[in-house]
Design an enzyme around this catalytic site. Structure first.
Site, PDB file in Angstrom:
ATOM      1  N   HIS A 251       0.855  -1.192   0.000  1.00 15.91           N
ATOM      2  CA  HIS A 251       0.000   0.000   0.000  1.00 15.91           C
ATOM      3  C   HIS A 251       0.886   1.234   0.000  1.00 15.91           C
ATOM      4  CE1 HIS A 251      -3.148   2.865   1.096  1.00 15.91           C
ATOM      5  NE2 HIS A 251      -3.983   1.940   0.687  1.00 15.91           N
ATOM      6  N   GLU A 305      -7.761  -4.969   0.165  1.00 17.58           N
ATOM      7  CA  GLU A 305      -8.374  -5.792  -0.884  1.00 17.58           C
ATOM      8  C   GLU A 305      -8.254  -7.284  -0.602  1.00 17.58           C
ATOM      9  OE1 GLU A 305     -10.043  -4.185  -2.811  1.00 17.58           O
ATOM     10  OE2 GLU A 305      -9.059  -2.485  -3.762  1.00 17.58           O
TER      11      GLU A 305
HETATM   12  N1  COA Z   1       3.790  -7.543  -5.055  1.00 13.29           N
HETATM   13  C1  COA Z   1       5.114  -7.542  -5.297  1.00 13.29           C
HETATM   14  N2  COA Z   1       5.927  -6.505  -5.005  1.00 13.29           N
HETATM   15  C2  COA Z   1       5.372  -5.432  -4.454  1.00 13.29           C
HETATM   16  C3  COA Z   1       4.005  -5.354  -4.169  1.00 13.29           C
HETATM   17  C4  COA Z   1       3.204  -6.467  -4.497  1.00 13.29           C
HETATM   18  N3  COA Z   1       1.887  -6.460  -4.261  1.00 13.29           N
HETATM   19  N4  COA Z   1       3.717  -4.159  -3.631  1.00 13.29           N
HETATM   20  C5  COA Z   1       4.874  -3.477  -3.568  1.00 13.29           C
HETATM   21  N5  COA Z   1       5.876  -4.270  -4.066  1.00 13.29           N
HETATM   22  C6  COA Z   1       7.273  -3.895  -4.168  1.00 13.29           C
HETATM   23  C7  COA Z   1       7.530  -3.243  -5.506  1.00 13.29           C
HETATM   24  O1  COA Z   1       8.012  -4.160  -6.453  1.00 13.29           O
HETATM   25  C8  COA Z   1       8.560  -2.199  -5.175  1.00 13.29           C
HETATM   26  O2  COA Z   1       9.847  -2.774  -5.203  1.00 13.29           O
HETATM   27  P1  COA Z   1      10.921  -2.282  -6.310  1.00 13.29           P
HETATM   28  O3  COA Z   1      11.052  -0.813  -6.060  1.00 13.29           O
HETATM   29  O4  COA Z   1      12.127  -3.088  -5.955  1.00 13.29           O
HETATM   30  O5  COA Z   1      10.299  -2.630  -7.618  1.00 13.29           O
HETATM   31  C9  COA Z   1       8.302  -1.834  -3.735  1.00 13.29           C
HETATM   32  O6  COA Z   1       7.572  -2.921  -3.160  1.00 13.29           O
HETATM   33  C10 COA Z   1       7.475  -0.549  -3.594  1.00 13.29           C
HETATM   34  O7  COA Z   1       6.349  -0.640  -4.421  1.00 13.29           O
HETATM   35  P2  COA Z   1       5.728   0.598  -5.207  1.00 13.29           P
HETATM   36  O8  COA Z   1       5.041   0.107  -6.426  1.00 13.29           O
HETATM   37  O9  COA Z   1       6.755   1.665  -5.372  1.00 13.29           O
HETATM   38  O10 COA Z   1       4.659   1.106  -4.159  1.00 13.29           O
HETATM   39  P3  COA Z   1       3.494   2.091  -4.515  1.00 13.29           P
HETATM   40  O11 COA Z   1       3.193   2.835  -3.277  1.00 13.29           O
HETATM   41  O12 COA Z   1       3.766   2.882  -5.732  1.00 13.29           O
HETATM   42  O13 COA Z   1       2.267   1.092  -4.892  1.00 13.29           O
HETATM   43  C11 COA Z   1       0.541  -0.469  -4.683  1.00 13.29           C
HETATM   44  C12 COA Z   1       1.351   0.638  -3.976  1.00 13.29           C
HETATM   45  C13 COA Z   1      -0.711  -0.787  -3.897  1.00 13.29           C
HETATM   46  C14 COA Z   1       0.123   0.016  -6.085  1.00 13.29           C
HETATM   47  C15 COA Z   1       1.423  -1.734  -4.814  1.00 13.29           C
HETATM   48  O14 COA Z   1       1.754  -2.211  -3.538  1.00 13.29           O
HETATM   49  C16 COA Z   1       0.747  -2.839  -5.634  1.00 13.29           C
HETATM   50  O15 COA Z   1       0.911  -2.869  -6.858  1.00 13.29           O
HETATM   51  N6  COA Z   1       0.024  -3.793  -4.971  1.00 13.29           N
HETATM   52  C17 COA Z   1      -0.669  -4.841  -5.689  1.00 13.29           C
HETATM   53  C18 COA Z   1      -2.027  -4.368  -6.189  1.00 13.29           C
HETATM   54  C19 COA Z   1      -3.036  -4.168  -5.072  1.00 13.29           C
HETATM   55  O16 COA Z   1      -3.132  -4.964  -4.141  1.00 13.29           O
HETATM   56  N7  COA Z   1      -3.810  -3.099  -5.217  1.00 13.29           N
HETATM   57  C20 COA Z   1      -4.797  -2.712  -4.219  1.00 13.29           C
HETATM   58  C21 COA Z   1      -4.351  -1.499  -3.480  1.00 13.29           C
HETATM   59  S1  COA Z   1      -5.361  -1.135  -2.086  1.00 13.29           S
END
Ligand code: COA
Length: 368
Positions: A251, A305
């Protein structure tokens, strides 16, 4: 440059406060854990719209207003009926709200519109769902609350009190969440002095994406694909090796447990089949162990979620309606944010750093 606007404050709000370091969420001064225990969706909506919890008389009046607004113009039903049956429900909802807004003629968003649209969104989802199955939409029931009426309109059967309570808790938990992507989209549109329906159409478009509200059905797909709990480790390692995201994990705001996820975990434990809950728990534990080993600096937890999927499944909702059901809840927050935006408006217009080609002269095609 701050990619993704992380940590950038662009508005003041009295509606909700997400404290991702301490794992707390507050709606208008009330802790979400308490609201989840005591409030119905109508209480939460009233709170967000009025900044205070309703008295008994105020709650009765709001329930009546919501029940009175349960109806869809023929034009909306015709538009929904004409959509291809394989239309994604979020696309149907976006189209339905847009059709409802035809003729709104830049009316300044107001509370009566917010209540009416909140009452109508479940009707759009349910009408589309029934029509795509070759059935006629059902007439809403004024004797049922918002959650129960939604489940009735989908299935034709009034829910049990356990199902109704579970869906109410879900609808309360998801009703608002600071300046998330869809709420921001709604406020951006409202800030141009556009109308409420246009703001909500934008919000629905943003919520649909898998990085925001589109994750829960994919959580169930993941649990199905994993099958037996013993397969979790291999499946998750393979998915991460393919650079896939684990749905329901991570998140932007929460760097500790999301309070909503904890409440939904308890609710899932109480409402799901024991085998299903055991599988979900195993996937959660395994996913977190592997992610934390692979990304030690990231402080990753399951998000709202993950167990939303389990709870919505347990109340009998088809999985492709999960994100639309999220929208049924978030209508309270989206509309409250639009009203807050227009009450003290300045157009939202950020800047971008130009990294394109250096200035050069245009060479006319005639001179080439
Ligand atoms: N699965 C795998 N790796 C994940 C992850 C996940 N669900 N969530 C975060 N990470 C990792 C990323 O790969 C990243 O590592 P990297 O920089 O080495 O690539 C790191 O953790 C930070 O992630 P980031 O995408 O920069 O965080 P964000 O704040 O931009 O994104 C979300 C947050 C929710 C979009 C992200 O955690 C995600 O894609 N989750 C899965 C989708 C989901 O559950 N959505 C519902 C949200 S309520």
């Amino acid at each position: 440059m701050n990619k993704g606007l992380e940590d950038i404050v662009v508005a003041q709000t009295k509606l909700s406060r997400v404290d991702g370091d301490n794992g707390t969420l507050i709606f208008c001064g009330y802790d979400i854990r308490e609201l989840a225990r005591f409030a119905t969706f109508e209480d939460a909506a009233y709170l967000l719209w009025h900044n205070e919890l309703p008295t008994r008389a105020q709650l009765t009046a709001l329930k009546q207003q919501l029940a009175d607004a349960r109806g869809l113009p023929d034009v909306v039903l015709r538009v929904l009926r004409d959509l291809p049956r394989d239309t994604a429900p979020m696309d149907a909802l976006r189209t339905g709200v847009s059709a409802l807004g035809a003729g709104s003629q830049l009316a300044r968003p107001n509370l009566a519109q917010a209540i009416a649209l909140t009452a109508q969104v479940p009707l759009i989802v349910a009408a589309f769902d029934r029509m795509r199955r070759g059935r006629e939409p059902l007439a809403p029931r004024a004797d049922l609350d918002h959650a129960a009426n939604y489940l009735y309109l989908l299935s034709g059967t009034a829910p049990t009190s356990t199902q109704n309570r579970a869906l109410n808790t879900y609808l309360v938990l998801l009703a608002d969440h600071g300046l998330n992507a869809s709420t921001f989209a709604a406020r951006v549109v409202a800030s141009t002095l556009s109308d409420l329906h246009s703001s909500i159409v934008a919000a629905i478009g943003a919520l649909k994406g898998p990085l925001h509200g589109g994750a829960p059905s994919r959580v169930l797909d993941m649990l199905d694909a994993i099958g037996a709990p013993a397969n979790a480790e291999t499946w998750i390692r393979a998915a991460l090796a393919r650079k896939e995201r684990l749905m329901g994990f991570g998140h932007r705001m929460y760097k500790t447990a999301d309070p909503r996820a904890e409440i939904l975990r308890e609710l899932a434990c109480a409402t799901c089949a024991p085998e299903f809950f055991a599988r979900a728990q195993m996937v959660e534990e395994t996913g977190l162990r592997i992610l934390r080993a692979q990304k030690p600096g990231e402080r990753l937890y399951t998000n709202v979620e993950f167990y939303s999927a389990a709870v919505l499944n347990a109340v009998g909702l088809p999985r492709d309606l999960f994100t639309a059901t999220f929208a049924v809840s978030r209508m309270a927050g989206w509309t409250a944010h639009v009203l807050e935006q227009v009450a003290d408006n300045r157009i939202i217009r950020p800047d971008a750093e130009y990294v394109g080609r250096a200035p050069s002269s245009v060479i006319s095609l005639d001179n080439q």
